[in-house]
Design a protein around this motif. Structure first.
Motif, PDB file in Angstrom:
ATOM      1  N   LYS A   1       5.912   6.856  50.544  1.00  0.00           N
ATOM      2  CA  LYS A   1       4.080   6.046  50.962  1.00  0.00           C
ATOM      3  C   LYS A   1       4.911   4.747  51.282  1.00  0.00           C
ATOM      4  CE  LYS A   1       2.161   9.326  48.292  1.00  0.00           C
ATOM      5  NZ  LYS A   1       1.233   9.241  47.068  1.00  0.00           N
ATOM      6  N   LEU A   2       5.210   3.678  50.544  1.00  0.00           N
ATOM      7  CA  LEU A   2       5.460   2.765  50.863  1.00  0.00           C
ATOM      8  C   LEU A   2       6.701   1.941  52.607  1.00  0.00           C
ATOM      9  CD1 LEU A   2       6.987   0.657  47.149  1.00  0.00           C
ATOM     10  CD2 LEU A   2       4.727   0.102  49.384  1.00  0.00           C
ATOM     11  N   ALA A   3       7.649   3.262  52.666  1.00  0.00           N
ATOM     12  CA  ALA A   3       8.727   3.240  53.161  1.00  0.00           C
ATOM     13  C   ALA A   3       7.896   3.666  54.661  1.00  0.00           C
ATOM     14  CB  ALA A   3       9.607   3.882  53.394  1.00  0.00           C
TER      15      ALA A   3
ATOM     16  N   SER B   1      12.540   0.042  55.034  1.00  0.00           N
ATOM     17  CA  SER B   1      12.860   0.824  53.827  1.00  0.00           C
ATOM     18  C   SER B   1      14.170  -0.082  53.295  1.00  0.00           C
ATOM     19  CB  SER B   1      13.747   2.447  54.455  1.00  0.00           C
ATOM     20  OG  SER B   1      14.591   1.094  55.634  1.00  0.00           O
ATOM     21  N   ARG B   2      14.227  -1.626  54.411  1.00  0.00           N
ATOM     22  CA  ARG B   2      15.000  -2.040  54.088  1.00  0.00           C
ATOM     23  C   ARG B   2      15.148  -2.957  52.521  1.00  0.00           C
ATOM     24  NH1 ARG B   2      19.650  -4.821  58.358  1.00  0.00           N
ATOM     25  NH2 ARG B   2      20.609  -2.721  57.039  1.00  0.00           N
ATOM     26  N   GLU B   3      13.517  -3.234  52.602  1.00  0.00           N
ATOM     27  CA  GLU B   3      12.922  -3.926  51.873  1.00  0.00           C
ATOM     28  C   GLU B   3      12.742  -3.678  51.082  1.00  0.00           C
ATOM     29  OE1 GLU B   3       9.975  -6.211  53.764  1.00  0.00           O
ATOM     30  OE2 GLU B   3      10.869  -6.876  54.948  1.00  0.00           O
ATOM     31  N   VAL B   4      12.080  -1.954  50.877  1.00  0.00           N
ATOM     32  CA  VAL B   4      11.746  -1.558  49.777  1.00  0.00           C
ATOM     33  C   VAL B   4      12.957  -1.314  49.013  1.00  0.00           C
ATOM     34  CG1 VAL B   4      10.996   0.811  49.379  1.00  0.00           C
ATOM     35  CG2 VAL B   4      10.062  -0.659  51.224  1.00  0.00           C
ATOM     36  N   GLY B   5      14.178  -0.835  49.622  1.00  0.00           N
ATOM     37  CA  GLY B   5      15.041  -0.645  48.761  1.00  0.00           C
ATOM     38  C   GLY B   5      16.032  -1.622  47.741  1.00  0.00           C
TER      39      GLY B   5
ATOM     40  N   TRP C   1      14.036   9.169  51.948  1.00  0.00           N
ATOM     41  CA  TRP C   1      11.960  10.449  51.305  1.00  0.00           C
ATOM     42  C   TRP C   1      11.552   9.834  51.750  1.00  0.00           C
ATOM     43  CZ3 TRP C   1      14.083   7.094  46.485  1.00  0.00           C
ATOM     44  CH2 TRP C   1      14.589   7.278  45.636  1.00  0.00           C
ATOM     45  N   SER C   2      11.598   9.023  52.858  1.00  0.00           N
ATOM     46  CA  SER C   2      10.494   8.704  53.657  1.00  0.00           C
ATOM     47  C   SER C   2       9.913   9.889  54.701  1.00  0.00           C
ATOM     48  CB  SER C   2      11.117   7.689  54.472  1.00  0.00           C
ATOM     49  OG  SER C   2       9.363   7.082  55.341  1.00  0.00           O
ATOM     50  N   GLN C   3      11.456  10.290  55.571  1.00  0.00           N
ATOM     51  CA  GLN C   3      11.440  11.608  56.234  1.00  0.00           C
ATOM     52  C   GLN C   3      10.337  12.622  55.106  1.00  0.00           C
ATOM     53  OE1 GLN C   3      15.630  12.434  57.841  1.00  0.00           O
ATOM     54  NE2 GLN C   3      14.998  13.066  59.388  1.00  0.00           N
TER      55      GLN C   3
END
Length: 166
Positions: A14-16, A21-25, A38-40
């Motif tokens: 959900k965050l992504a 995604s790089r920041e979330v990771g 996971w976002s996909q």
């Protein structure tokens, strides 16, 4: 068993959707490629994502997934996300095995260790042994003797080396 639980995956997916995604990771210590996957999965399957109802995957399911991917021209990533597979690597392995050995190689295999064979602890008297068994035992004992001699020589060499050092 997955390293990350379903709630964690949903949260990051959900965050992504709004943050790269790089920041979330980086924030959660997860590879950005995994967060993108996971976002996909979440964007395709919604709140029902990451349930993996097909494990262990049957031969029929694997064949259906591979056929759907081929007919629709989907990528490995999109197909694995569409079918909510636990990872993209699973589909890659199925595709590779199917290409090498055909559909029969996709049958689920037992993942347990083989049963231990019962070795008799009582030795046969040499009078009851066949010539072949006697020769095998002789070869085994010679090899065992050679290993023990080598071990003894190594131990003596270490002692000798230790005595030389002041």
């Amino acid at each position: 068993m997955s390293k990350h639980n379903r709630a964690f995956k949903l949260k990051l997916a959900k965050l992504a959707q709004s943050i790269p995604s790089r920041e979330v990771g980086k924030r959660y210590g997860v590879a950005s490629s995994l967060v993108r996957y996971w976002s996909q999965v979440y964007s395709i399957n919604g709140a029902d994502s990451f349930k993996h109802p097909h494990q262990p995957y049957s031969l029929k399911f694997k064949a259906h997934v591979l056929t759907t991917m081929t007919v629709n021209g989907w990528s490995l990533s999109y197909t694995s996300a569409h079918f909510d597979l636990s990872s993209q690597g699973i589909l890659f392995q199925w595709h590779k095995l199917y290409a090498q050995e055909g559909l029969s190689r996709l049958t689920p295999r037992k993942n347990s260790r083989p049963n231990m064979t019962e070795h008799s602890t009582t030795l046969k008297p040499s009078a009851e042994m066949t010539e072949k068994e006697l020769r095998e035992e002789l070869d085994y004992l010679r090899a065992e003797n050679a290993v023990l001699k080598k071990l003894e020589a190594l131990a003596q060499a270490r002692k000798k080396k230790a005595k030389k050092r002041p």
